[in-house]
Design a protein around this motif. Structure first.
Motif, PDB file in Angstrom:
ATOM      1  N   ALA A 158       0.843  -1.206   0.000  1.00  0.00           N
ATOM      2  CA  ALA A 158       0.000   0.000   0.000  1.00  0.00           C
ATOM      3  C   ALA A 158       0.875   1.252   0.000  1.00  0.00           C
ATOM      4  O   ALA A 158       0.576   2.218  -0.721  1.00  0.00           O
ATOM      5  N   ALA A 159       1.954   1.254   0.774  1.00  0.00           N
ATOM      6  CA  ALA A 159       2.865   2.407   0.814  1.00  0.00           C
ATOM      7  C   ALA A 159       3.519   2.619  -0.554  1.00  0.00           C
ATOM      8  O   ALA A 159       3.684   3.765  -1.003  1.00  0.00           O
ATOM      9  N   LEU A 160       3.872   1.541  -1.226  1.00  0.00           N
ATOM     10  CA  LEU A 160       4.458   1.655  -2.568  1.00  0.00           C
ATOM     11  C   LEU A 160       3.440   2.265  -3.530  1.00  0.00           C
ATOM     12  O   LEU A 160       3.772   3.151  -4.326  1.00  0.00           O
ATOM     13  N   GLY A 161       2.205   1.787  -3.451  1.00  0.00           N
ATOM     14  CA  GLY A 161       1.146   2.327  -4.304  1.00  0.00           C
ATOM     15  C   GLY A 161       0.894   3.800  -4.050  1.00  0.00           C
ATOM     16  O   GLY A 161       0.700   4.582  -5.000  1.00  0.00           O
ATOM     17  N   THR A 165       1.382   6.801  -6.800  1.00  0.00           N
ATOM     18  CA  THR A 165       0.297   7.728  -7.103  1.00  0.00           C
ATOM     19  C   THR A 165       0.780   9.170  -6.962  1.00  0.00           C
ATOM     20  O   THR A 165       0.489  10.013  -7.831  1.00  0.00           O
ATOM     21  N   GLU A 166       1.506   9.451  -5.907  1.00  0.00           N
ATOM     22  CA  GLU A 166       2.031  10.812  -5.682  1.00  0.00           C
ATOM     23  C   GLU A 166       3.000  11.211  -6.793  1.00  0.00           C
ATOM     24  O   GLU A 166       2.941  12.337  -7.300  1.00  0.00           O
ATOM     25  N   VAL A 167       3.866  10.314  -7.195  1.00  0.00           N
ATOM     26  CA  VAL A 167       4.826  10.612  -8.264  1.00  0.00           C
ATOM     27  C   VAL A 167       4.111  10.886  -9.573  1.00  0.00           C
ATOM     28  O   VAL A 167       4.458  11.810 -10.309  1.00  0.00           O
ATOM     29  N   SER A 168       3.064  10.111  -9.871  1.00  0.00           N
ATOM     30  CA  SER A 168       2.342  10.309 -11.131  1.00  0.00           C
ATOM     31  C   SER A 168       1.609  11.643 -11.143  1.00  0.00           C
ATOM     32  O   SER A 168       1.441  12.258 -12.189  1.00  0.00           O
TER      33      SER A 168
END
Length: 171
Positions: A158-161, A165-168
């Motif tokens: 979940a942390a990776l996701g 999302t933030e990077v995108s």
């Protein structure tokens, strides 16, 4: 017309990350590594098959970053339901763990990323690795350390996701 942005990379370790080592004795010789990285390794029962689909659902390109090298595609990928993944070109792993030095994978992963956003998931990441990547990598990077006794968890994924999302959003 501008080129579409490349998807972030997710460099994925095996031992201590996908394959928890809690209670296991890690190999110390090349002969023991050969047995560890084999279909008959009883430790493989510790893999969480559901991690494969969860990792594939992340908006990134998965890349093996492990001492298993291409054996990860032969042994680990089928057990997790993963396709054949690219393998990061890593230097040989040191025979002994050396503390307070840059991890043996760090430089190679930054070179492979070549400025692309990336996540590195490993159980051996340290502060020195984070500092070096922050200074030397041109793009965003998340160095996510996993507890080797339990390996990758749903909370880790979940942390990776969330980071992806933030990077995108920033691009």
């Amino acid at each position: 017309m501008t080129e579409p942005a490349q998807r972030p990379l997710l460099f994925l370790d095996v031992d201590g990350t996908l394959l928890p080592v809690g209670g296991a004795t890690m190999p110390s010789t090349l002969e023991e590594w050969g047995q560890w990285q084999h279909h008959g390794n009883p430790q493989l029962a510790k893999l969480t098959p559901g991690h494969g689909p969860r990792l594939l659902a992340l908006p990134c390109e998965l890349v093996w970053a492990t001492a298993w090298m291409h054996d990860a595609n032969e042994v680990i990928a089928p057990l997790l339901g993963l396709p054949q993944l690219p393998v990061a070109d890593l230097p040989d792993a040191p025979q002994e763990d050396v503390l307070d030095v840059l991890h043996w994978k760090t430089r190679a992963l930054v070179e492979t990323a070549a400025g692309r956003p990336f996540i590195w998931v490993d159980d051996e990441i340290g502060d020195l690795d984070r500092e070096w990547v922050a200074a030397e990598h041109r793009g965003p990077a998340l160095l996510h350390r996993v507890d080797s006794a339990v390996g990758l968890t749903h909370a880790d994924i979940a942390a990776l996701g969330d980071w992806l999302t933030e990077v995108s959003r920033r691009e």
